[in-house]
Enzyme design. Structure first.
Site, PDB file in Angstrom:
ATOM      1  N   SER A  90       0.832  -1.192   0.000  1.00 18.41           N
ATOM      2  CA  SER A  90       0.000   0.000   0.000  1.00 18.41           C
ATOM      3  C   SER A  90       0.881   1.262   0.000  1.00 18.41           C
ATOM      4  O   SER A  90       1.701   1.427  -0.902  1.00 18.41           O
ATOM      5  CB  SER A  90      -0.947  -0.066   1.216  1.00 18.41           C
ATOM      6  OG  SER A  90      -2.034   0.799   1.067  1.00 18.41           O
ATOM      7  N   HIS A 229      -7.762  -5.861   1.767  1.00 16.86           N
ATOM      8  CA  HIS A 229      -6.562  -5.027   1.624  1.00 16.86           C
ATOM      9  C   HIS A 229      -5.399  -5.577   2.449  1.00 16.86           C
ATOM     10  O   HIS A 229      -4.242  -5.472   2.048  1.00 16.86           O
ATOM     11  CB  HIS A 229      -6.882  -3.590   2.051  1.00 16.86           C
ATOM     12  CG  HIS A 229      -5.791  -2.616   1.729  1.00 16.86           C
ATOM     13  ND1 HIS A 229      -5.387  -2.347   0.435  1.00 16.86           N
ATOM     14  CD2 HIS A 229      -4.998  -1.851   2.527  1.00 16.86           C
ATOM     15  CE1 HIS A 229      -4.400  -1.466   0.457  1.00 16.86           C
ATOM     16  NE2 HIS A 229      -4.148  -1.142   1.708  1.00 16.86           N
TER      17      HIS A 229
END
Length: 252
Positions: A90, A229
């Site tokens: 990320s 995620h």
């Protein structure tokens, strides 16, 4: 060095160093622990940004250039000694890319492999909306909701008022740093020659990965692993990631 990098499983005789870059609001605890999952050929360390863990008293970084310059100046000698690879998740994917770019442009150094996870290619149109998230105006509760939607934060952290406040602030400051990062690819200039592997959670929002093809003359591969995620925190995915990364590093 110890201030910036956590390396609980030191392997001075390793053939390669894997430097990990955590997500927004994150510290070194999870990725530094990967060291025990790798074979003796790979030494794993995780980068620690100011404002957290043992650097709690330091002011947060103001922009991506500051972050990149600090990491590069601290790690340069180590990275000149033996081959290295980067893994970022990320926010950490963008930092790893920015550090790799700086190393290549200024010192002619390049990772033998770049592993990116849960992120758009930095030259993609899909990255641009991140830059306009109104982070300054967002209420703490909205930031907290976003953190909870992403997952990856132990619920007990959010029960403690001080920890929760610090997490919200750290996340906010990291996002602010990310918004100062911009990358415009020059025509005909392909910055890297190393292979790039992109990992994603199958339930995460889709990321624009195709644009990575324009950033290296090496091979690009894509893997979707089960989860959202923070798919990488699942033990079965950790095992897949560490085995796959080891294989890529050894082949390189």
């Amino acid at each position: 060095m110890e201030k910036l990098v956590a390396c609980p499983y030191k392997r001075p005789n390793a053939l390669c160093r894997l430097i990990c870059f955590p997500w927004a609001g994150g510290g070194t605890s999870q990725l530094a622990q990967w060291g025990k999952l790798f074979s003796s050929s790979v030494e794993v360390s995780s980068v620690r940004l100011p404002g957290r863990e043992s650097r709690l008293k330091e002011p947060f970084a103001k922009d991506m250039t500051t972050v990149v310059n600090e990491i590069t100046s601290v790690l340069l000698k180590e990275l000149q000694e033996k081959p290295f690879a980067f893994f970022g998740h990320s926010f950490g994917s963008y930092i790893s890319f920015a550090v790799a770019l700086h190393l290549k442009e200024k010192y002619g150094l390049e990772p033998i492999h770049l592993f990116v996870s849960g992120a758009h290619a930095p030259n993609s149109e899909a990255f641009l909306p991140i830059k306009s998230i109104p982070i300054c105006d967002a209420e703490d509760e909205d930031v907290l909701t976003y953190i909870q939607i992403l997952g990856g934060t132990p619920p007990e952290f959010l029960q403690n008022e001080d920890i929760k406040k610090h997490l919200i602030r750290t996340f906010r400051e990291d996002l602010r740093v990310l918004q100062t990062f911009s990358f415009e690819k020059a025509e005909r200039n392909i910055p890297f020659s190393c292979d790039i592997t992109c990992f994603n959670g199958s339930e995460d929002k889709p990321h624009d990965l195709e644009a990575w093809h324009n950033l290296t003359s090496g091979d690009i591969s894509f893997y979707k692993l089960p989860g959202g995620h923070f798919y990488l925190l699942e033990p079965s995915n950790e095992i897949f990631l560490t085995k796959h990364i080891t294989r890529c590093i050894e082949n390189a």
